[in-house]
Scaffold this active site. Sequence first.
Site, mmCIF file in Angstrom:
data_model
loop_
_atom_site.group_PDB
_atom_site.id
_atom_site.type_symbol
_atom_site.label_atom_id
_atom_site.label_comp_id
_atom_site.label_asym_id
_atom_site.label_seq_id
_atom_site.Cartn_x
_atom_site.Cartn_y
_atom_site.Cartn_z
ATOM 1 N N ASP A 90 -5.712 -4.427 -2.557
ATOM 2 C CA ASP A 90 -4.635 -3.812 -1.304
ATOM 3 C C ASP A 90 -3.993 -5.193 -0.653
ATOM 4 O OD1 ASP A 90 -3.092 -2.962 1.226
ATOM 5 O OD2 ASP A 90 -4.588 -0.933 0.693
ATOM 6 N N SER A 106 0.935 -1.158 -0.112
ATOM 7 C CA SER A 106 0.104 -0.151 0.210
ATOM 8 C C SER A 106 0.806 1.317 -0.108
ATOM 9 C CB SER A 106 -0.889 -0.014 1.228
ATOM 10 O OG SER A 106 -2.071 1.100 0.950
#
Length: 310
Positions: free
Chosen positions: A186, A38
């Site tokens: 993610d 991320s």
Amino acid sequence: MYADLVCKGGGIKGIALVGAICCLEEYGYKFKNLAGTSVGAIVTSLLAVGYTSKEIKEIMFNLDYKSFEDKNLLQSIPYIGQFASLVISKGIYSGNYIENFLREKFKEKGKTSFRDISENNNSKLKIIATDVTNHKLMILPDDLEKYNINPLDFDIASAVRMSISIPFFYNPVILNKRKNPTYIVDGGLLSNFPIWLFDVENIPKWPTFGLNLYDDISQSCSNKNNMNLLNFLIDVIQISLSTSEEVYFKDSDISRIINIPTLGINSIDFNISQKQMMDLYNSGYNATKIFLRDWDFSKYVRKYRFTPNN
């Protein structure tokens, strides 16, 4: 001095990572291999293409974070746009802004594909994402071979875009759209902090440092009197991003992790002030400075990596 670096995900709190990296560079460390999830992928990708920590600080402090909530035509329709997008595109926001922004930054350094940051056909940068279609962790670019994609020719910005695709918040990235669509989101869903990624069987030539963002102050959830769908999803997002892997860490992992307080700031607080950004930066810098006072690589090797066969 060389070191490998692994950066945890944490949304806007990733500004603290930059302070930590700045301190490491001031102590003379240069990074051989880099990995992140991320926002950790954002920061390490900038390092991988050649930006210094001071340059990354300037980039992060001057970003228009409100632009992270970017909308496509469907999402821009008043009242129903976000809900319709969630049903059709599986995300409230498009997520294209940060991908395009990073691609331009990479172009400025003349390095846009993994081939540009590779040595002996091995990328120095590893990015973590989640294949929700097949329920598995992805290490980019290496695992792209499994999707019939040449890893080294793959666009770095696209890989980072996969890693930051917060479920429900951003549209997922779709690989192989025509034949076997695979949805990528993610990496924090499965491994927000892959401290293990560069471990070797024998004594390592240099250390691996992990930058761990942790919540030292409890965060408040959305307004309980207005628990609509959007607020509910935001709470789910924040819980998923804050899920800790620390319970699985061995003593040998803990000894090389720099724990950085994130001062109660929410992962998706895109209204963050300049003061809060500086507080996060200083938190990362100061935590790293304290860590390095006691860090001794030879002591780490003797305690955790030495065996009679070495």
